[in-house]
Design an enzyme around this catalytic site. Structure first.
Site, PDB file in Angstrom:
ATOM      1  N   TYR A 139       0.800  -1.226   0.000  1.00 29.55           N
ATOM      2  CA  TYR A 139       0.000   0.000   0.000  1.00 29.55           C
ATOM      3  C   TYR A 139       0.835   1.280   0.000  1.00 29.55           C
ATOM      4  O   TYR A 139       0.317   2.357  -0.262  1.00 29.55           O
ATOM      5  CB  TYR A 139      -0.927   0.022   1.230  1.00 29.55           C
ATOM      6  CG  TYR A 139      -2.183  -0.793   1.032  1.00 29.55           C
ATOM      7  CD1 TYR A 139      -2.152  -2.178   1.163  1.00 29.55           C
ATOM      8  CD2 TYR A 139      -3.398  -0.188   0.721  1.00 29.55           C
ATOM      9  CE1 TYR A 139      -3.296  -2.933   0.982  1.00 29.55           C
ATOM     10  CE2 TYR A 139      -4.547  -0.933   0.542  1.00 29.55           C
ATOM     11  CZ  TYR A 139      -4.500  -2.306   0.677  1.00 29.55           C
ATOM     12  OH  TYR A 139      -5.639  -3.045   0.490  1.00 29.55           O
ATOM     13  N   ASP A 248      -6.513  -6.865   4.240  1.00 24.43           N
ATOM     14  CA  ASP A 248      -7.564  -6.361   3.352  1.00 24.43           C
ATOM     15  C   ASP A 248      -8.371  -7.519   2.782  1.00 24.43           C
ATOM     16  O   ASP A 248      -9.600  -7.546   2.858  1.00 24.43           O
ATOM     17  CB  ASP A 248      -6.931  -5.540   2.214  1.00 24.43           C
ATOM     18  CG  ASP A 248      -7.977  -5.111   1.198  1.00 24.43           C
ATOM     19  OD1 ASP A 248      -9.034  -4.615   1.624  1.00 24.43           O
ATOM     20  OD2 ASP A 248      -7.739  -5.293  -0.015  1.00 24.43           O
ATOM     21  N   ASP A 252     -12.559  -9.149   3.952  1.00 29.31           N
ATOM     22  CA  ASP A 252     -13.776  -9.295   3.143  1.00 29.31           C
ATOM     23  C   ASP A 252     -14.338 -10.698   3.330  1.00 29.31           C
ATOM     24  O   ASP A 252     -15.547 -10.892   3.471  1.00 29.31           O
ATOM     25  CB  ASP A 252     -13.496  -9.042   1.651  1.00 29.31           C
ATOM     26  CG  ASP A 252     -13.745  -7.580   1.253  1.00 29.31           C
ATOM     27  OD1 ASP A 252     -13.587  -6.696   2.123  1.00 29.31           O
ATOM     28  OD2 ASP A 252     -14.092  -7.325   0.079  1.00 29.31           O
TER      29      ASP A 252
HETATM   30  C1  IPM Z   1     -10.660  -1.334   2.605  1.00 28.68           C
HETATM   31  C2  IPM Z   1     -10.698  -0.940   1.159  1.00 28.68           C
HETATM   32  C3  IPM Z   1      -9.487  -0.072   0.843  1.00 28.68           C
HETATM   33  C4  IPM Z   1      -8.249  -0.901   1.151  1.00 28.68           C
HETATM   34  C5  IPM Z   1      -9.459   0.473  -0.593  1.00 28.68           C
HETATM   35  C6  IPM Z   1     -10.704   1.242  -0.937  1.00 28.68           C
HETATM   36  C7  IPM Z   1      -8.236   1.306  -0.845  1.00 28.68           C
HETATM   37  O1  IPM Z   1     -10.759  -2.058   0.344  1.00 28.68           O
HETATM   38  O2  IPM Z   1     -10.719  -0.446   3.471  1.00 28.68           O
HETATM   39  O3  IPM Z   1     -10.594  -2.534   2.901  1.00 28.68           O
HETATM   40  O4  IPM Z   1      -7.769  -1.654   0.295  1.00 28.68           O
HETATM   41  O5  IPM Z   1      -7.752  -0.777   2.255  1.00 28.68           O
HETATM   42 MN    MN Z   2     -10.909  -3.953   1.435  1.00 35.85          MN
END
Ligand code: IPM
Ligand code: MN
Length: 362
Positions: A139, A248, A252
């Protein structure tokens, strides 16, 4: 009695961000008379509309307001009219990086009545929290592109891991694990079998710091095996610590097994030395989901994730009893069985109707 004033920078942002944040603010308004501080809201105009109008994703004047706030309450940024990466990097990542919010705390704790796609698993099996390092890894944007657009194009994006960055994330995770009423087990998730420089640093730091926490059971797991166990046996996890990119992706998956993105909230924090560095603002609170342009403006978004992000904000601002009220109200609403379609994380009532249900359950 004169109450202390706390400034909250509110960034509804794009897409469903606007709808869900306005439900969160309804909840805050209802709780406001009972808070120990007076919450002063600064509505900040960031996101695609502002960018397309002004050609600036983060004007200096807005950044100044952020620096002077106590916390940020953010909906989502990202819009198909703006090339990918601009709003993400200049708004979301700018806040995370420049305020040094080095922890991204993402609970994956299922509420009774929520839907999990995992057969034979229920709320009592899915009760873990992910501590995602939030300021390093791929990142950082370190790298570059060479011979762009040609057949010889080279693209390099470096995975940055510093001793300091790894250690503070790992230490925070141990502290969290020790303080929480869980199984007292911390799992490091990495890919130390392939990323032998970067992730063996994580392993060394993990066991070194771990010597200070003999009461905590410590284990390390490769990220691919971890993904498998989120599905196969999520009950094995208590607290997980991992790097930015794995955190990240895993969260999800963690969200979808624990009730869906509509229920997953996160806190971006600078916890261990908030007084020492950069600015007064040491927390950004946001749902894990994005701006979901496909359903924006239709009243289809579930605002519970944003409402739970508000709960995390209040907790961090020392408004424990208000935070607890939100937690109980959300639990009541999900257990009521009215808001989810059977066998799905989709909601069957509108965004504002869910907000109203939470308000009336407070
Ligand atoms: C999250 C999102 C962000 C990330 C994106 C929008 C940059 O996916 O907060 O998980 O990758 O951190
Ligand atoms: Mn994310």
């Amino acid at each position: 009695m004169v109450r202390e004033v706390k400034k909250i920078a509110v960034v509804p942002g794009d897409g469903i961000g606007r709808e869900v944040i306005s439900e969160g603010l309804k909840v805050l308004k209802k709780l406001e008379p009972n808070l120990s501080a007076e919450f002063c809201l600064l509505d900040l105009d960031l996101g695609a509309d502002a960018y397309l109008r002004t050609h600036e994703a983060m004007p200096d004047s807005v950044w100044k307001e952020i620096l002077g706030a106590d916390a940020i309450y953010l909906g989502a940024v990202g819009d198909p009219r703006v090339p990918p990466g601009i709003l993400e990097r200049e708004v979301l990542l700018r806040i995370r990086f420049d305020l040094d919010l080095y922890i991204n705390l993402r609970p994956c704790e299922m509420y009774a009545g929520a839907f999990t796609p995992l057969k034979h698993k229920s709320a009592s099996d899915i009760r873990f929290t992910v501590v995602r390092e939030n300021t390093e890894s791929v990142y950082t944007g370190v790298g570059g592109v060479f011979k762009k657009g040609t057949a010889e194009e080279v693209a390099i994006q470096e995975d940055v891991n510093t001793r300091k960055g790894v250690e503070r994330a790992v230490r925070y995770a141990y502290e969290l694990c020790a303080a929480r009423a869980g199984k007292r087990e911390l799992t490091l998730v990495d890919k130390a079998n392939v990323l032998t420089y970067a992730h063996q640093l994580w392993r060394r730091v993990f066991s070194e710091v771990g010597q200070e926490y003999p009461q905590i059971k410590q284990s390390a797991l490769y990220v691919d095996a971890c993904a498998m166990d989120f599905v196969r046996r999520p009950e094995r996890f208590d607290v997980i610590v991992t790097n930015n990119i794995f955190g990240d992706i895993l969260t999800d998956l963690g969200a979808v097994i624990s009730g869906g993105l509509g229920l997953s909230a996160s806190a971006n924090l600078r916890p261990l030395a908030p007084e020492k560095t950069v600015s007064r603002c040491w927390g950004m609170f946001e749902p894990v989901h994005g701006s979901a342009p496909d359903i924006a403006g239709k009243g289809l978004a579930n605002p519970l994730a944003a409402i739970l992000a508000l709960k995390m904000l209040l907790e961090a601002m020392n408004e424990k009893s208000a935070a607890q009220k939100i937690e109980q109200a959300v639990a009541k609403v999900t257990a009521g069985g009215k808001i989810f379609k059977p066998e799905s994380t989709d909601t069957s009532i509108s965004t504002s109707a869910i907000g109203d249900l939470v308000v009336s359950s407070l």
